[in-house]
Design an enzyme around this catalytic site. Sequence first.
Site, short mmCIF file in Angstrom:
data_model
loop_
_atom_site.label_atom_id
_atom_site.label_comp_id
_atom_site.label_asym_id
_atom_site.label_seq_id
_atom_site.Cartn_x
_atom_site.Cartn_y
_atom_site.Cartn_z
N GLY A 1 0.58 7.98 -2.02
CA GLY A 1 1.44 7.48 -0.96
C GLY A 1 2.87 7.93 -1.22
N GLN B 1 11.94 7.54 -0.72
CA GLN B 1 11.70 8.27 -1.98
C GLN B 1 12.09 9.73 -1.90
OE1 GLN B 1 7.42 6.68 -2.34
NE2 GLN B 1 8.10 6.83 -4.46
N CYS C 1 4.48 4.66 -9.84
CA CYS C 1 5.34 5.06 -8.72
C CYS C 1 5.99 6.40 -9.04
CB CYS C 1 6.42 4.00 -8.49
SG CYS C 1 7.52 4.35 -7.10
N LEU C 2 6.02 7.27 -8.04
CA LEU C 2 6.63 8.59 -8.24
C LEU C 2 8.13 8.49 -8.50
CD1 LEU C 2 4.78 10.59 -5.41
CD2 LEU C 2 4.27 10.56 -7.86
N HIS D 1 2.61 -1.45 -1.47
CA HIS D 1 3.53 -0.72 -2.35
C HIS D 1 4.49 0.15 -1.53
CE1 HIS D 1 4.31 1.80 -6.13
NE2 HIS D 1 4.77 2.58 -5.16
N GLU D 2 3.94 0.87 -0.55
CA GLU D 2 4.78 1.76 0.27
C GLU D 2 5.73 0.97 1.17
OE1 GLU D 2 4.79 4.59 -0.73
OE2 GLU D 2 2.86 4.62 -1.71
N HIS E 1 8.84 -0.12 -0.46
CA HIS E 1 9.91 0.89 -0.53
C HIS E 1 10.83 0.81 0.69
CE1 HIS E 1 8.98 3.09 -4.18
NE2 HIS E 1 7.74 3.31 -3.82
O1 GNR Z 1 0.70 7.65 -6.52
C1 GNR Z 1 0.81 6.42 -6.51
N1 GNR Z 1 -0.19 5.66 -7.05
C2 GNR Z 1 -0.29 4.30 -6.88
C3 GNR Z 1 -1.19 3.61 -7.66
C4 GNR Z 1 -1.35 2.25 -7.54
C5 GNR Z 1 -0.61 1.56 -6.60
C6 GNR Z 1 0.31 2.23 -5.82
C7 GNR Z 1 0.47 3.59 -5.94
S1 GNR Z 1 1.59 4.44 -4.93
C8 GNR Z 1 2.02 5.79 -5.94
C9 GNR Z 1 2.90 6.79 -5.21
C10 GNR Z 1 4.21 6.13 -4.88
O2 GNR Z 1 5.09 5.95 -5.67
N2 GNR Z 1 4.35 5.69 -3.66
O3 GNR Z 1 5.48 5.04 -3.30
NI NI Z 2 6.25 4.14 -5.12
#
Ligand code: GNR
Ligand code: NI
Length: 176
Positions: free
Chosen positions: A49, A54, A96-97, A138-139, A142
């Site tokens: 995601g 980001q 998270c990236l 999670h997204e 952000h």
């Molecule tokens: O790549 C991602 N893996 C992930 C694993 C578990 C829960 C959420 C994520 S999202 C993350 C990519 C990211 O930072 N998205 O904002």
């Molecule tokens: Ni993230």
Amino acid sequence: MAILPIAKIGNPVLRKIANPVPLEVINTPAFQQFIDDMFETMYENDGIGLAAPQVSRSEQLVVMGCDGDSGFPETVLINPKIVFYGPDQVEMWEGCLSVDGLRGKVTRPSSVRVQTLDRDGKALDFEVTGLYGVCIQHEMDHLLGKVFLDRMDGMSTLTQLQEFESYWKEESATVI
Ligand code: GNR
Ligand code: NI
């Protein structure tokens, strides 16, 4: 197509509330190109995601997609809202990236109902569970200036990637 630079924790753009995308912008070539660039950037970085903040754009746009057993289809969210949280909770390791090399356990509602626009500006209303549901939350965090670190109960499960691979990968319910 272009791979965009990822904003890392400490960059103020990750702490801003993202702006809604104006409806008339969605169908423009520039915005459609941006969506494609978001997907390319997500895949290049092995993410499942990516939210526009980001890549330093404070707009309510998310792209997602994950192959495999617990995977989910390519999804675009524009101006999304969570309109219902299911009663049950699920605990998952997240990464998270924008937070390089760290993993941590986060507990979240296991199902959510989402109302959003898709990449054509069409309204969608759907319910998601499992990794799909966790990733959507999670997204969408952000877009509110939140990262998974803020959602942890404490820092006791915060784990460096190398230690995660050694000690926690097996018990982890998901593939990151
Ligand atoms: O790549 C991602 N893996 C992930 C694993 C578990 C829960 C959420 C994520 S999202 C993350 C990519 C990211 O930072 N998205 O904002
Ligand atoms: Ni993230």
